[in-house]
Structures are given as C-alpha cells and as structure tokens.
Scaffold this motif. Structure first.
Motif, PDB file in Angstrom:
ATOM      1  N   THR A   5       0.842  -1.213   0.000  1.00  0.00           N
ATOM      2  CA  THR A   5       0.000   0.000   0.000  1.00  0.00           C
ATOM      3  C   THR A   5       0.867   1.249   0.000  1.00  0.00           C
ATOM      4  N   GLN A   6       1.941   1.236   0.782  1.00  0.00           N
ATOM      5  CA  GLN A   6       2.847   2.385   0.800  1.00  0.00           C
ATOM      6  C   GLN A   6       3.494   2.585  -0.571  1.00  0.00           C
ATOM      7  N   ILE A  11       3.849   5.713  -5.625  1.00  0.00           N
ATOM      8  CA  ILE A  11       3.742   5.823  -7.085  1.00  0.00           C
ATOM      9  C   ILE A  11       2.605   6.767  -7.470  1.00  0.00           C
ATOM     10  N   ALA A  12       1.472   6.662  -6.751  1.00  0.00           N
ATOM     11  CA  ALA A  12       0.315   7.517  -7.060  1.00  0.00           C
ATOM     12  C   ALA A  12       0.646   8.986  -6.825  1.00  0.00           C
ATOM     13  N   MET A  13       1.365   9.291  -5.739  1.00  0.00           N
ATOM     14  CA  MET A  13       1.696  10.687  -5.444  1.00  0.00           C
ATOM     15  C   MET A  13       2.725  11.237  -6.429  1.00  0.00           C
ATOM     16  N   ILE A  14       3.671  10.376  -6.867  1.00  0.00           N
ATOM     17  CA  ILE A  14       4.604  10.833  -7.905  1.00  0.00           C
ATOM     18  C   ILE A  14       3.838  11.142  -9.191  1.00  0.00           C
ATOM     19  N   TYR A  58      -8.407  12.934  -3.179  1.00  0.00           N
ATOM     20  CA  TYR A  58      -9.287  11.858  -3.644  1.00  0.00           C
ATOM     21  C   TYR A  58      -8.471  10.633  -4.070  1.00  0.00           C
ATOM     22  N   VAL A  59      -7.382  10.873  -4.810  1.00  0.00           N
ATOM     23  CA  VAL A  59      -6.509   9.764  -5.218  1.00  0.00           C
ATOM     24  C   VAL A  59      -5.879   9.118  -3.993  1.00  0.00           C
ATOM     25  N   LEU A  60      -5.467   9.943  -3.030  1.00  0.00           N
ATOM     26  CA  LEU A  60      -4.878   9.411  -1.799  1.00  0.00           C
ATOM     27  C   LEU A  60      -5.903   8.588  -1.022  1.00  0.00           C
ATOM     28  N   PHE A  61      -7.139   9.028  -1.031  1.00  0.00           N
ATOM     29  CA  PHE A  61      -8.196   8.294  -0.325  1.00  0.00           C
ATOM     30  C   PHE A  61      -8.455   6.940  -0.990  1.00  0.00           C
ATOM     31  N   GLY A  79       7.538  14.072  -8.265  1.00  0.00           N
ATOM     32  CA  GLY A  79       6.761  13.930  -9.497  1.00  0.00           C
ATOM     33  C   GLY A  79       6.700  15.231 -10.267  1.00  0.00           C
ATOM     34  N   PHE A  80       6.532  16.369  -9.539  1.00  0.00           N
ATOM     35  CA  PHE A  80       6.503  17.682 -10.190  1.00  0.00           C
ATOM     36  C   PHE A  80       7.853  17.995 -10.824  1.00  0.00           C
ATOM     37  N   ALA A  81       8.952  17.686 -10.093  1.00  0.00           N
ATOM     38  CA  ALA A  81      10.295  17.942 -10.624  1.00  0.00           C
ATOM     39  C   ALA A  81      10.580  17.058 -11.835  1.00  0.00           C
ATOM     40  N   ALA A  82      10.118  15.803 -11.795  1.00  0.00           N
ATOM     41  CA  ALA A  82      10.325  14.908 -12.942  1.00  0.00           C
ATOM     42  C   ALA A  82       9.587  15.427 -14.178  1.00  0.00           C
ATOM     43  N   TYR A  83       8.401  15.941 -13.952  1.00  0.00           N
ATOM     44  CA  TYR A  83       7.659  16.522 -15.085  1.00  0.00           C
ATOM     45  C   TYR A  83       8.412  17.723 -15.656  1.00  0.00           C
ATOM     46  N   GLN A  84       8.878  18.614 -14.782  1.00  0.00           N
ATOM     47  CA  GLN A  84       9.580  19.815 -15.234  1.00  0.00           C
ATOM     48  C   GLN A  84      10.845  19.460 -16.008  1.00  0.00           C
ATOM     49  N   ALA A  85      11.545  18.418 -15.573  1.00  0.00           N
ATOM     50  CA  ALA A  85      12.830  18.073 -16.191  1.00  0.00           C
ATOM     51  C   ALA A  85      12.671  17.215 -17.437  1.00  0.00           C
ATOM     52  N   LEU A  86      11.702  16.306 -17.455  1.00  0.00           N
ATOM     53  CA  LEU A  86      11.626  15.314 -18.527  1.00  0.00           C
ATOM     54  C   LEU A  86      10.428  15.468 -19.469  1.00  0.00           C
ATOM     55  N   LEU A  87       9.304  15.926 -18.954  1.00  0.00           N
ATOM     56  CA  LEU A  87       8.058  15.845 -19.731  1.00  0.00           C
ATOM     57  C   LEU A  87       7.506  17.197 -20.191  1.00  0.00           C
TER      58      LEU A  87
END
Length: 211
Positions: A5-6, A11-14, A58-61, A79-87
């Motif tokens: 679950t952790q 993964i969900a939060m990233i 909601y996703v966390l719930f 996840g935000f930093a990965a988006y900024q750098a890669l996507l």
C-alpha cells in the motif's frame, strides 16, 4: 499501511505530482494572465488550487484511505520535478499542436458553414427582396396605366355632360355664376392640395424603391 500500500501510494503521489505540473502549465496557457483583470485571476487561481487539492486527496483516499505521511509530500515534489525536467517540453509541444489543430478545425468549420449555409441564405434573401421590389414596381406601373385609362374613359364619358353644363351655366344669372365660381375655386384649391400631398407620397415611395 502495508508495504504494498505504501508503494502504491508513493507511485500515485509521484504521478499526481507530474499531473499537477501538466495541469499547471495547461492552466497558465489557457488563463492568459496578462490580459485578465486581477480579481478574475484571483478567483481562477483559488478555484484551480482547491480543485487540485481535492483531486490529490481523492486519489490518496482511493489508494490508502486518506492517510497522510510526510514522504507523500516529497513524492509530489519529486513527481513535479520529474515533469519539469523530462516531460514539460514534450507535453507543451503536443498541447500546442492540439490547440492549433482545434483552432484550424474550427476555422475550417466556420468557413464551411459560411459557404454552405450563411451565404446561400443571404443570396436567397437578396433574391427575394429583388423579386419583391420588381413585382412592386410592376404593380405600381400597372396601377398608373390603369389610372390613366380610367381618367381617359371618365373624360370621354363626362365630356357631353360637361358641355351641356357649360351651356346651362352660360344662361344662368350673374349672381348665381359668381357663387358657383367661388365654390369651384375653393373646391379646386382643396383638390390641388390633395393632389400635391398624394404626389409627394408617391415621390417618396419611388425614391425608396430606387435604393
């Protein structure tokens, strides 16, 4: 929470961090902040941040029944930093292409609508106005011709009567003829004014028909 679950939560939060970066860029692109008034930007910003917080919670719930841990915030930042750098560059490129495609499609549909619907309707309306104008002109010309024929027939019919009345008028006493002349002059003046009024109406109608 169990270890699986952790892991799913991490993964969900990233993923939500990356989603938040894409949503923020999309929001900034469509908002056009420099041309918006400040109070409107404030309302939009407030609604945007509230919506993102609700979606993340909601996703966390769904993943772990809404349990909050410190590392979840770090996962969002990662996840935000990965988006900024890669996507970010690829996402904005695709987003701009989609927007350009949608604009081009809308412009094409607009032009197609103008060609297939609006212009034919305007042409039909213009043709109808032209036909109505032509028919009214024809009717006006026909009425004028009939009026002239009626006047000519009336003159032809009343000519003998007028000739007899003139003979009878010449043998009347002078006082009577004076009264008749006064009455004739008044009647003539009234009908002269009436004729001028009718002529002015006809002239105005002709000028409108010529436009």
């Amino acid at each position: 929470m169990t270890l699986s679950t952790q892991f799913y939560t991490l993964i969900a939060m990233i993923g939500m961090g990356s989603y938040f970066g894409a949503a923020l860029d999309t929001y900034q692109l469509f908002l056009k902040r420099p041309i918006r008034s400040r109070w409107l930007v404030f309302i939009h910003d407030l609604l945007f941040w509230v919506l993102q917080a609700v979606l993340i919670f909601y996703v966390l719930f769904i993943v772990n029944q809404g349990e909050i841990r410190l590392y979840l915030f770090l996962a969002l930042v990662c996840g935000f930093a990965a988006y900024q750098a890669l996507l970010k560059k690829g996402y904005l490129f695709i987003l701009n292409k989609i927007i350009s495609f949608c604009k081009a499609t809308l412009n094409f549909l607009k032009k197609l609508c103008m060609i297939l619907i609006v212009k034919p309707i305007l042409s039909i309306i213009t043709l109808l106005f032209f036909v109505i104008k032509l028919v009214l002109k024809g009717l006006f010309t026909l009425v004028k011709m009939l009026w002239r024929v009626v006047i000519w027939c009336l003159r032809l019919v009343f000519f003998p009567i007028v000739w007899i009345l003139r003979l009878f008028y010449n043998i009347l006493p002078k006082p009577v003829t004076n009264k008749v002349e006064k009455l004739h002059n008044k009647t003539k003046g009234f009908f002269g004014k009436l004729q001028k009024y009718i002529s002015s109406i006809i002239d105005k109608w002709k000028s409108k028909m010529k436009r």
